[in-house]
Each structure stands twice: as C-alpha cells, then as structure tokens.
Design a protein around this motif. Sequence first.
Motif, mmCIF file in Angstrom:
data_model
loop_
_atom_site.group_PDB
_atom_site.id
_atom_site.type_symbol
_atom_site.label_atom_id
_atom_site.label_comp_id
_atom_site.label_asym_id
_atom_site.label_seq_id
_atom_site.Cartn_x
_atom_site.Cartn_y
_atom_site.Cartn_z
ATOM 1 N N LYS A 208 -13.332 29.318 -9.322
ATOM 2 C CA LYS A 208 -12.284 28.689 -10.148
ATOM 3 C C LYS A 208 -11.363 29.325 -11.047
ATOM 4 O O LYS A 208 -10.384 29.202 -11.357
ATOM 5 N N THR B 19 -16.695 29.351 -12.781
ATOM 6 C CA THR B 19 -17.075 30.271 -11.690
ATOM 7 C C THR B 19 -16.018 31.215 -11.227
ATOM 8 O O THR B 19 -14.904 31.111 -11.730
ATOM 9 N N THR C 268 -16.837 24.262 -15.201
ATOM 10 C CA THR C 268 -17.610 25.426 -14.481
ATOM 11 C C THR C 268 -16.837 26.606 -14.237
ATOM 12 O O THR C 268 -16.289 26.800 -13.110
#
Length: 254
Positions: free
Chosen positions: A91, A88, A86
């Motif tokens: 992250k 994001t 993911t």
Amino acid sequence: MPILGLGLHFIVALYFGIHAIRSRQNMYWLMILFMFPLLGSIVYFFAIYLPELRYTRGGRVAKKVIKQLVDPNRELREARQAFDLTPTLDKRLRLAAALMETGAVAEALQHYQEAAQGPFARDPAVLAGLARAQFDNALYAPAATSLQTLFEVQPDSRRQPAPALLHARTLAALGQESARDAFEAALVVASDPEPKCRYADWLSGHDHPADQARASHLYQEIVQDSRHWHSHAKSLNKQWLQQAQAALNQGKSS
C-alpha cells in the motif's frame, strides 16, 4: 435516413461478428448479431466486448483516461486512505506510485525511501520506484546507484523497457559518455518510440557530425514508423512524433 441507420446497425454488427470469429466465441453470437443487429450488438458489447477490453493495454489506458477525467484524484485519495488504514509495503508503493502520477514527486520519494530502509531495501519493486523518484527529483547519482542495485538483484530488469531507458537517461543527466551504450541497449528492448526520441535528443546536443546524422536518422524512423501506427498508438505516442517532426523541421531550416 432510416436506410442509413439500418446500414450503420449492420456495420456495427459486422464488426462484432468479426471480433466473435477472431476471439473464437460461440457461433450463436453470429446468429444473434445478424438476426437482431441493433439489440444483438448492444448485448454483445456488454456481455463480451467490454469485459474483454478491460484486459487489453488499450482498454487499461482508456479506463485510466476516463478515471482521470471523471475523478482525477480518485486513485491518490483511495491509495492514501488504504495506506493510512493499514500501512503495508504494497500500500505504501501504491501510494508512492499515485503520488508520482500526480506530480507530487517529493512526497513520493519519501515513501520510496521509507520502503528502502527496511527488510525490503533490495526488493525490485522498491528499487525501481526509488530510482524513478530520485530521477524525477534530479537526484541523478542516487538514481544511478539504485538502478545498479536493481540490476544486481534482478538482472533481467536490464532488458525491460522502463528500467533500461531510465538507466540511459540517468547516465545522460550525469554527463557520462556510457549513456550512449545505455541508450542503444534501451532501443533493443523498446516498446514505444520514446527511447528513440530521447536518444536522438541527447545525440543532438553533440557537435560530432556522426552523432547529428544518427539523431536525424532516429527522428526519421519515428516519423516513418508513425505511418503504420493505428489511431490509438498515434494518440499514445503523439508527444514523441511531434518532437521528432519539430527536430527534423528545425534541421531543414538551419
């Protein structure tokens, strides 16, 4: 030998007893520690001391060192997997920070630049990471620009140790005399001897006697302060102490 072992158990129990009093634990811990010094110390260590240690700076550093020894690429691997799953902003920033820690500064810069292209271009965390990555890639002018934007967006960051020192180092790398004021400002908010040592190194490159004297004084302060450091602080700041001692020794021999 049994007497020596028994004495050691009581010393450990005494240490944990003092910790229990200072950290305001229930007084029954004192009874457990001194009635059963070995078993009580083991139980106290795992029940109270170790969990609390995780939240101290020393505990976090120790945990980080242990992780690096056992699996040095674990954080980078996990950060990359999390980002691939993911992607994001949080992250991406975690991955970029992990890349910086492993020395992959070019790849880290790419991630910070990607983060700075979107709606979070003026996010303080993005700007701080971007500036550091730019500096580590010898992109000093862009680093100065990123830091200036950071200071505009978050004025308090000027008084934070890491951005303040990075600002001074960036100006020094650009050959700007304003680095002097920036280093002085970094000293005011310093939390360790690194700013003193880096400022002294910069001053040592000047021929003016006043700058040489100021550099020597800063090196001496580091050495004098080190006499009051506990063992953990000495370990963390070993690099700066050694540099200061080497600089003073070189000054004496010249």
